[in-house]
Enzyme design. Structure first.
Site, short mmCIF file in Angstrom:
data_model
loop_
_atom_site.label_atom_id
_atom_site.label_comp_id
_atom_site.label_asym_id
_atom_site.label_seq_id
_atom_site.Cartn_x
_atom_site.Cartn_y
_atom_site.Cartn_z
N CYS A 1 -4.06 3.83 4.80
CA CYS A 1 -3.53 2.61 5.41
C CYS A 1 -4.33 2.16 6.62
CB CYS A 1 -2.08 2.85 5.83
SG CYS A 1 -1.35 1.52 6.80
N TRP B 1 7.03 6.74 0.79
CA TRP B 1 5.92 7.67 0.99
C TRP B 1 6.47 9.08 1.01
CZ3 TRP B 1 1.53 5.50 0.15
CH2 TRP B 1 1.30 4.17 0.51
N ARG C 1 10.71 -1.64 2.90
CA ARG C 1 9.71 -0.62 2.58
C ARG C 1 9.52 0.29 3.78
NH1 ARG C 1 4.76 -1.92 2.59
NH2 ARG C 1 4.92 -4.08 3.27
N PRO C 2 9.74 1.60 3.64
CA PRO C 2 9.39 2.51 4.73
C PRO C 2 7.87 2.52 4.88
CG PRO C 2 10.90 3.54 3.17
CD PRO C 2 10.36 2.30 2.52
N TYR D 1 -4.94 -8.62 1.89
CA TYR D 1 -3.69 -8.41 1.16
C TYR D 1 -3.19 -9.73 0.57
CZ TYR D 1 -3.28 -3.66 2.93
OH TYR D 1 -3.48 -2.32 3.18
#
Length: 323
Positions: A47, A80, A112-113, A178
């Site tokens: 990331c 994750w 989203r975590p 993105y």
């Protein structure tokens, strides 16, 4: 529900009316007190937002003040996961999914975590996932824990200019890739594509007359740009269709990126294997057979860059040191 369906559903929540990608906002943005040993920084080496934190942590010498946990580069069905650790459990937090720390902080959390995430070790709760500001906390609030001689990556006299440039880089380049990769319509993709390469052209021109974005010294804004550049040819060019040209075909940007890569904290925190495995596992871009590319050749990152000629300072490491 299958893993790919779960992932696709999460992405579908971040699509605008024209099919454009609209990133979810960060849930935990409150500042947190600087206290060595109190928190665990959870990252994914895949990331860019998490990579920024790893670079700044190493450059400032914060390794002993805040520990790091690393998630699997391929996202699990719901979150994750800590599959890289023995037993699939983070050895400090004792959790298998990052989602557990998000729900501990907010039982109603349904987004989203994300990584990076700062977790209070005692409570197991997320205290901050604001990747926009997190590196600034390490650079300012956490200054008492910086190593002796650590540089000033966010000098006060330059902050207005840095913040303006960082905003341009985020919307058009960091998040711009993105917007290309997650676009759901041709119109949205092409609009994002042209904005991205127009911004890269502008930075290419800027770097023709200066070694780093603000002159002779590395600052936080260089960290923010680097994390996208280092992923560009390995992932974004192919997986996200950002294919007008490769990073290696921008003379100034390619030299600049190699200059940073060969500097303390940058190359040492870059994991091309995690980067490629992640981006080529995303459902909307994944090969039918789950193949991860072998290239590009990573050895090019260690070739001479010649950027010293643009600098007026003789130091080996180019930072803005504290007074």
């Amino acid at each position: 529900m299958g893993v790919d369906k779960q992932k696709a559903d999460h992405l579908a929540k971040e699509v605008g009316a024209k099919g454009e990608f609209k990133r979810q906002s960060n849930r935990f943005t409150a500042p947190f007190a600087a206290e060595a040993g109190k928190y665990r920084l959870i990252v994914g080496k895949l990331c860019p937002w998490a990579h920024r934190q790893l670079i700044v942590r190493e450059v400032l010498g914060l390794e002993d003040a805040i520990s790091v946990g690393v998630v699997d580069p391929i996202r699990g069905e719901r979150s994750w996961e800590f599959n890289l650790d023995e037993g699939g459990v983070d050895p400090v937090l004792g959790i298998h999914e990052l989602r557990e720390a998000y729900l501990a902080a907010d039982p109603d959390f349904d987004g989203r975590p994300t990584v990076p995430a700062v977790i209070d070790i005692e409570s197991g709760k997320v205290v901050n996932n604001d990747y926009h500001e997190l590196s600034h906390y390490w650079e300012t609030t956490w200054r008492p824990f910086h190593a002796e001689g650590a540089p000033d990556l966010y000098p006060e006299r330059l902050r207005a200019e840095m913040d303006e440039l960082a905003d341009f880089i985020f919307h058009n380049i960091n998040n711009g890739v993105y917007k290309c990769g997650f676009a759901r319509t041709q119109e949205a993709y092409e609009e994002a594509y042209h904005v991205l390469f127009s911004a890269l052209d502008a930075i290419e021109e800027r770097l023709g007359s200066r070694r780093f974005l603000l002159g002779d010294r590395i600052t936080d804004v260089d960290v923010r740009l680097f994390v996208t550049l280092v992923r560009f040819d390995a992932a974004y060019h192919g997986a996200f269709h950002c294919n007008r040209q490769r990073l290696t075909e921008f003379p100034n940007l390619w030299g600049y990126a190699r200059d940073l890569y060969q500097t303390k904290g940058f190359g040492s925190t870059t994991d091309f294997d995690h980067i490629k495995r992640h981006y080529y596992s995303i459902p909307v871009v994944r090969s039918q057979f789950g193949i991860t590319p072998v290239g590009p050749d990573e050895s090019g990152w260690l070739t001479p860059h010649g950027r010293e000629a643009l600098s007026r300072t003789p130091e080996k490491i180019y930072y803005d040191f504290k007074d």
